[in-house]
Design an enzyme around this catalytic site. Structure first.
Site, short mmCIF file in Angstrom:
data_model
loop_
_atom_site.label_atom_id
_atom_site.label_comp_id
_atom_site.label_asym_id
_atom_site.label_seq_id
_atom_site.Cartn_x
_atom_site.Cartn_y
_atom_site.Cartn_z
N HIS A 17 45.85 40.77 -2.26
CA HIS A 17 45.08 39.85 -1.42
C HIS A 17 44.18 38.96 -2.30
O HIS A 17 44.08 37.76 -2.06
CB HIS A 17 44.14 40.63 -0.47
N LYS A 41 45.40 48.59 16.25
CA LYS A 41 45.62 49.09 14.89
C LYS A 41 44.51 50.02 14.47
O LYS A 41 43.34 49.63 14.46
CB LYS A 41 45.64 47.89 13.91
N ARG A 90 55.64 38.61 0.63
CA ARG A 90 56.19 39.46 -0.42
C ARG A 90 57.72 39.43 -0.31
O ARG A 90 58.33 38.42 -0.53
CB ARG A 90 55.63 40.88 -0.29
N SER A 128 48.15 47.47 1.45
CA SER A 128 47.02 48.37 1.75
C SER A 128 47.56 49.76 2.11
O SER A 128 46.98 50.77 1.72
CB SER A 128 46.19 47.81 2.91
P1 ADP Z 1 48.01 42.15 8.50
O1 ADP Z 1 47.64 43.46 9.10
O2 ADP Z 1 47.67 40.97 9.34
O3 ADP Z 1 49.41 42.07 7.93
P2 ADP Z 1 47.06 42.55 5.81
O4 ADP Z 1 45.65 42.84 5.45
O5 ADP Z 1 48.03 43.66 5.62
O6 ADP Z 1 47.01 42.00 7.28
O7 ADP Z 1 47.58 41.29 4.99
C1 ADP Z 1 46.99 40.02 5.13
C2 ADP Z 1 47.90 39.00 4.46
O8 ADP Z 1 47.99 39.27 3.07
C3 ADP Z 1 49.33 38.98 4.97
O9 ADP Z 1 49.78 37.65 5.00
C4 ADP Z 1 50.07 39.78 3.94
O10 ADP Z 1 51.45 39.41 3.87
C5 ADP Z 1 49.34 39.35 2.69
N1 ADP Z 1 49.51 40.33 1.60
C6 ADP Z 1 49.28 41.65 1.63
N2 ADP Z 1 49.56 42.23 0.45
C7 ADP Z 1 50.01 41.23 -0.37
C8 ADP Z 1 50.49 41.16 -1.71
N3 ADP Z 1 50.62 42.27 -2.46
N4 ADP Z 1 50.87 39.96 -2.20
C9 ADP Z 1 50.79 38.86 -1.43
N5 ADP Z 1 50.36 38.84 -0.15
C10 ADP Z 1 49.97 40.01 0.37
#
Ligand code: ADP
Length: 163
Positions: A17, A41, A90, A128
């Site tokens: 992130h 969630k 990703r 995460s």
């Molecule tokens: P959500 O629950 O809305 O998916 P996240 O916190 O998991 O929220 O992710 C927020 C954003 O960050 C999403 O667009 C996700 O694809 C992106 N993201 C998460 N991990 C990575 C990573 N390792 N590399 C690039 N983007 C990421």
């Protein structure tokens, strides 16, 4: 002013992130990380804990801020006058869900443009959920999250084990 929002759960924020944020901060005038409250969630960290960790992680970025929101992302963007929404991509497996979200947001707020930044290769398999799985079994999360978040994860699982 190009104001972009970066919505997500951030449970917790990871180096993947932060990498997206750092790159976005160089492209847009202002970036707002929006921690969404989604009752469907179940999260490991509370909203306050997630906000606190993000505040600490973005300290070095002058044009990045963080906010919490419990409604629709499209409505939040409208209220803030932000026409840009950043998401990270990703593997191909992210695509279906992201397409669905982007088209729904566009329908709700036609002014809102979703912009996708590709992950950096070293964070391709980082999420995460993965970080939580590793931490819950006592594994090392170095390089996946900032060190202070690694410590919070350890504490959290210790608290849960003692509860
Ligand atoms: P959500 O629950 O809305 O998916 P996240 O916190 O998991 O929220 O992710 C927020 C954003 O960050 C999403 O667009 C996700 O694809 C992106 N993201 C998460 N991990 C990575 C990573 N390792 N590399 C690039 N983007 C990421």
């Amino acid at each position: 002013m190009a104001i972009a929002i970066y919505p997500g759960s951030f449970d917790p924020i990871t180096n993947g992130h932060i990498d997206i944020l750092e790159r976005a901060s160089k492209i847009f005038d202002e970036v707002i990380v929006v921690v969404l409250c989604n009752p469907a969630k179940k999260t490991l960290f509370t909203m306050e804990e997630r906000l606190g960790m993000i505040r600490e992680a973005i300290r070095g970025y002058e044009n990045v801020s963080v906010d919490a929101y419990s409604g629709l992302t499209a409505q939040y963007a409208q209220a803030k006058g932000a026409n840009l929404l950043i998401r990270g991509l990703r593997a191909v497996s992210d695509f279906d869900a992201e397409l669905r979200i982007a088209l729904t947001n566009k329908k709700l707020n036609p002014e809102l443009e979703s912009i996708f930044l590709m992950t950096s290769p070293k964070y391709l398999f980082l999420s995460s959920s993965t970080v939580k799985e590793i931490a819950s079994m006592g594994g090392c999360t170095k390089g996946m999250v900032p060190d202070f978040i690694g410590e919070r994860l350890e504490q959290k699982y210790q608290e849960l084990a003692n509860a």
